[in-house]
Design a protein around this motif. Structure first.
Motif, PDB file in Angstrom:
ATOM      1  N   MET A   1      -4.333  40.068 -24.392  1.00  0.00           N
ATOM      2  CA  MET A   1      -2.988  40.635 -24.415  1.00  0.00           C
ATOM      3  C   MET A   1      -2.681  41.339 -25.731  1.00  0.00           C
ATOM      4  SD  MET A   1      -1.419  40.377 -21.570  1.00  0.00           S
ATOM      5  CE  MET A   1       0.356  40.420 -21.808  1.00  0.00           C
ATOM      6  N   THR A   2      -3.365  40.959 -26.796  1.00  0.00           N
ATOM      7  CA  THR A   2      -3.141  41.597 -28.095  1.00  0.00           C
ATOM      8  C   THR A   2      -3.382  43.097 -28.015  1.00  0.00           C
ATOM      9  OG1 THR A   2      -3.786  39.562 -29.224  1.00  0.00           O
ATOM     10  CG2 THR A   2      -3.849  41.590 -30.515  1.00  0.00           C
ATOM     11  N   VAL A   3      -4.353  43.492 -27.207  1.00  0.00           N
ATOM     12  CA  VAL A   3      -4.683  44.915 -27.052  1.00  0.00           C
ATOM     13  C   VAL A   3      -4.709  45.254 -25.565  1.00  0.00           C
ATOM     14  CG1 VAL A   3      -5.857  45.329 -29.239  1.00  0.00           C
ATOM     15  CG2 VAL A   3      -7.106  44.254 -27.378  1.00  0.00           C
ATOM     16  N   ARG A   4      -3.611  44.995 -24.911  1.00  0.00           N
ATOM     17  CA  ARG A   4      -3.577  45.203 -23.466  1.00  0.00           C
ATOM     18  C   ARG A   4      -3.662  46.684 -23.099  1.00  0.00           C
ATOM     19  NH1 ARG A   4       2.581  44.131 -21.184  1.00  0.00           N
ATOM     20  NH2 ARG A   4       3.516  46.034 -22.004  1.00  0.00           N
ATOM     21  N   GLN A   5      -3.497  47.573 -24.076  1.00  0.00           N
ATOM     22  CA  GLN A   5      -3.626  49.000 -23.799  1.00  0.00           C
ATOM     23  C   GLN A   5      -5.077  49.409 -23.570  1.00  0.00           C
ATOM     24  OE1 GLN A   5      -2.863  47.470 -26.671  1.00  0.00           O
ATOM     25  NE2 GLN A   5      -2.599  48.928 -28.363  1.00  0.00           N
ATOM     26  N   LEU A   6      -6.027  48.558 -23.932  1.00  0.00           N
ATOM     27  CA  LEU A   6      -7.439  48.831 -23.666  1.00  0.00           C
ATOM     28  C   LEU A   6      -7.802  48.397 -22.255  1.00  0.00           C
ATOM     29  CD1 LEU A   6      -9.168  47.586 -26.954  1.00  0.00           C
ATOM     30  CD2 LEU A   6      -8.483  49.915 -26.364  1.00  0.00           C
ATOM     31  N   THR A   7      -8.669  49.150 -21.611  1.00  0.00           N
ATOM     32  CA  THR A   7      -9.215  48.700 -20.340  1.00  0.00           C
ATOM     33  C   THR A   7     -10.153  47.527 -20.598  1.00  0.00           C
ATOM     34  OG1 THR A   7     -11.164  50.125 -20.421  1.00  0.00           O
ATOM     35  CG2 THR A   7      -9.134  51.059 -19.461  1.00  0.00           C
ATOM     36  N   LEU A   8     -10.461  46.783 -19.573  1.00  0.00           N
ATOM     37  CA  LEU A   8     -11.362  45.650 -19.742  1.00  0.00           C
ATOM     38  C   LEU A   8     -12.737  46.097 -20.248  1.00  0.00           C
ATOM     39  CD1 LEU A   8     -11.236  42.612 -19.522  1.00  0.00           C
ATOM     40  CD2 LEU A   8     -11.970  42.792 -17.139  1.00  0.00           C
ATOM     41  N   PRO A   9     -13.341  47.170 -19.712  1.00  0.00           N
ATOM     42  CA  PRO A   9     -14.620  47.634 -20.279  1.00  0.00           C
ATOM     43  C   PRO A   9     -14.504  48.053 -21.741  1.00  0.00           C
ATOM     44  CG  PRO A   9     -14.318  48.529 -18.079  1.00  0.00           C
ATOM     45  CD  PRO A   9     -13.010  47.911 -18.464  1.00  0.00           C
ATOM     46  N   GLU A  10     -13.395  48.700 -22.105  1.00  0.00           N
ATOM     47  CA  GLU A  10     -13.200  49.083 -23.505  1.00  0.00           C
ATOM     48  C   GLU A  10     -13.097  47.852 -24.397  1.00  0.00           C
ATOM     49  OE1 GLU A  10     -10.758  53.311 -22.979  1.00  0.00           O
ATOM     50  OE2 GLU A  10      -9.658  51.404 -23.090  1.00  0.00           O
ATOM     51  N   LEU A  11     -12.326  46.868 -23.941  1.00  0.00           N
ATOM     52  CA  LEU A  11     -12.171  45.639 -24.720  1.00  0.00           C
ATOM     53  C   LEU A  11     -13.516  44.959 -24.942  1.00  0.00           C
ATOM     54  CD1 LEU A  11     -10.486  43.354 -25.994  1.00  0.00           C
ATOM     55  CD2 LEU A  11     -10.203  42.416 -23.691  1.00  0.00           C
ATOM     56  N   VAL A  12     -14.288  44.826 -23.874  1.00  0.00           N
ATOM     57  CA  VAL A  12     -15.585  44.177 -23.972  1.00  0.00           C
ATOM     58  C   VAL A  12     -16.506  44.953 -24.914  1.00  0.00           C
ATOM     59  CG1 VAL A  12     -17.683  43.657 -22.671  1.00  0.00           C
ATOM     60  CG2 VAL A  12     -15.445  42.989 -21.758  1.00  0.00           C
ATOM     61  N   ALA A  13     -16.550  46.258 -24.770  1.00  0.00           N
ATOM     62  CA  ALA A  13     -17.442  47.069 -25.594  1.00  0.00           C
ATOM     63  C   ALA A  13     -17.105  46.944 -27.073  1.00  0.00           C
ATOM     64  CB  ALA A  13     -17.371  48.536 -25.155  1.00  0.00           C
TER      65      ALA A  13
ATOM     66  N   GLU B   1      -8.163  31.793 -30.821  1.00  0.00           N
ATOM     67  CA  GLU B   1      -7.688  33.026 -30.185  1.00  0.00           C
ATOM     68  C   GLU B   1      -6.521  33.623 -30.972  1.00  0.00           C
ATOM     69  OE1 GLU B   1      -8.652  31.943 -25.519  1.00  0.00           O
ATOM     70  OE2 GLU B   1      -6.598  31.746 -26.255  1.00  0.00           O
ATOM     71  N   VAL B   2      -6.428  34.936 -30.937  1.00  0.00           N
ATOM     72  CA  VAL B   2      -5.242  35.635 -31.430  1.00  0.00           C
ATOM     73  C   VAL B   2      -4.528  36.210 -30.216  1.00  0.00           C
ATOM     74  CG1 VAL B   2      -4.350  37.484 -32.887  1.00  0.00           C
ATOM     75  CG2 VAL B   2      -6.391  36.198 -33.594  1.00  0.00           C
ATOM     76  N   GLU B   3      -3.277  35.808 -30.033  1.00  0.00           N
ATOM     77  CA  GLU B   3      -2.519  36.259 -28.860  1.00  0.00           C
ATOM     78  C   GLU B   3      -1.194  36.840 -29.330  1.00  0.00           C
ATOM     79  OE1 GLU B   3      -1.978  34.240 -24.663  1.00  0.00           O
ATOM     80  OE2 GLU B   3      -0.427  33.523 -26.026  1.00  0.00           O
ATOM     81  N   LEU B   4      -1.097  38.168 -29.286  1.00  0.00           N
ATOM     82  CA  LEU B   4       0.080  38.864 -29.797  1.00  0.00           C
ATOM     83  C   LEU B   4       0.749  39.668 -28.690  1.00  0.00           C
ATOM     84  CD1 LEU B   4      -1.461  40.249 -33.122  1.00  0.00           C
ATOM     85  CD2 LEU B   4      -0.353  38.038 -32.731  1.00  0.00           C
ATOM     86  N   PHE B   5       1.989  39.321 -28.413  1.00  0.00           N
ATOM     87  CA  PHE B   5       2.832  40.145 -27.541  1.00  0.00           C
ATOM     88  C   PHE B   5       3.715  40.976 -28.465  1.00  0.00           C
ATOM     89  CE2 PHE B   5       2.755  38.003 -23.256  1.00  0.00           C
ATOM     90  CZ  PHE B   5       1.773  37.099 -23.563  1.00  0.00           C
ATOM     91  N   ASN B   6       3.471  42.266 -28.555  1.00  0.00           N
ATOM     92  CA  ASN B   6       4.186  43.072 -29.532  1.00  0.00           C
ATOM     93  C   ASN B   6       4.196  44.527 -29.081  1.00  0.00           C
ATOM     94  OD1 ASN B   6       4.491  44.795 -32.012  1.00  0.00           O
ATOM     95  ND2 ASN B   6       4.706  42.783 -32.987  1.00  0.00           N
ATOM     96  N   ASP B   7       5.371  45.048 -28.794  1.00  0.00           N
ATOM     97  CA  ASP B   7       5.494  46.415 -28.280  1.00  0.00           C
ATOM     98  C   ASP B   7       4.992  47.445 -29.281  1.00  0.00           C
ATOM     99  OD1 ASP B   7       6.579  45.843 -25.714  1.00  0.00           O
ATOM    100  OD2 ASP B   7       8.532  45.462 -26.620  1.00  0.00           O
ATOM    101  N   GLU B   8       5.204  47.204 -30.561  1.00  0.00           N
ATOM    102  CA  GLU B   8       4.748  48.157 -31.564  1.00  0.00           C
ATOM    103  C   GLU B   8       3.216  48.191 -31.626  1.00  0.00           C
ATOM    104  OE1 GLU B   8       6.594  47.358 -35.298  1.00  0.00           O
ATOM    105  OE2 GLU B   8       8.623  47.759 -34.566  1.00  0.00           O
ATOM    106  N   LEU B   9       2.597  47.029 -31.524  1.00  0.00           N
ATOM    107  CA  LEU B   9       1.136  47.004 -31.505  1.00  0.00           C
ATOM    108  C   LEU B   9       0.599  47.670 -30.246  1.00  0.00           C
ATOM    109  CD1 LEU B   9       0.332  43.394 -32.812  1.00  0.00           C
ATOM    110  CD2 LEU B   9       0.214  45.546 -34.085  1.00  0.00           C
TER     111      LEU B   9
END
Length: 257
Positions: A1-13, A230-238
């Protein structure tokens, strides 16, 4: 969720590129990608799934089928832990006492199903500002009072700095959880103010807020936790920033702690 703007393949890569060995997944993006496909993607990349989030919401209709589905998805993904956000007040459970009683009863019904499949349920206490609508379990002691009714290999707790940092009883509760083998997940996020409207997406980037994160890491380590952090950040600015940049920044902050 910290980088939910990434697709799952992007996150994994990018986790692989940066040497991040595991990732905590959320059910919505996993379901969108396909549970089996997500499992293969992460497995083939050599990553582990640290936890699956989330089960819970036991005070609402349909909780049993939804939570069993979460457990089954966790098995497919190869993680051993489902994080529970237990649910808030509803017309059927309009006060804290009845909601907490319902949560305890529901976990008791669910725990054997999880245990038979090798899955641990991790009760996450949320900051009291969420008690009405998201989670009637507000302190680590309350979460442990529920978890201790069941075998430690079936039910434990989440230690999340964002939700617990304010409670001067929490350090003793961490030791209590560690002694019983009930720390099933450890999560970092910082506390920054002012909180945004709705307060849900106000978790601060590590090092930007009021929490002594290094002290919390030491506390959980002394309690015997050797698992992933884990780092779990819910943050609209991020979320509005470039996801790769946020991931790299988060790793840098994490290593500094």
């Amino acid at each position: 969720m910290t980088v939910r703007q990434l697709t799952l393949p992007e996150l994994v890569a990018h986790c692989v590129r940066l040497g991040i060995p595991g990732v905590g997944l959320w059910r919505d993006p996993v379901r969108e990608y396909g549970v089996e496909a997500a499992a293969a993607l992460v497995r083939d990349a050599g990553l582990t799934v640290t936890t699956l989030c989330r089960g819970g919401f036991f005070t609402t209709d349909g909780w049993l089928a939804e939570n069993r589905a979460a457990i089954d998805e966790a098995v497919t993904l190869g993680t051993d832990t489902v994080v529970l956000v237990s649910g808030g007040l509803t017309p059927a459970f309009p006060d804290l006492a009845s909601a907490r009683a319902r949560i305890t009863e529901a976990i008791g019904e669910l725990a054997p199903y999880a245990g038979e499949r090798g899955i641990r349920l991790a009760v996450e206490p949320l900051h009291p500002m969420y008690a009405a609508d998201r989670c009637a379990v507000s302190t680590l002691d309350q979460a442990l009072d529920i978890a201790e009714r069941f075998p430690a290999e079936q039910v434990g707790v989440v230690v999340d700095t964002y939700h617990l940092w304010w409670d001067d009883r929490a350090p003793a509760a961490v030791a209590r959880a560690g002694a019983a083998g009930r720390v099933h997940s450890f999560q970092l996020a910082d506390w920054t103010t002012p909180l945004p409207a709705g307060v849900l997406n106000g978790r601060g980037q590590l090092g930007d807020g009021a929490i002594d994160l290094r002290a919390w890491a030491d506390l959980v380590e002394k309690a015997g936790w050797t698992g992933p952090v884990e780092v779990e950040l819910f943050n609209d600015e991020l979320w509005a920033r470039d996801g790769v940049e946020v991931l790299e920044e988060t790793l840098e902050r994490f290593l500094a702690i």
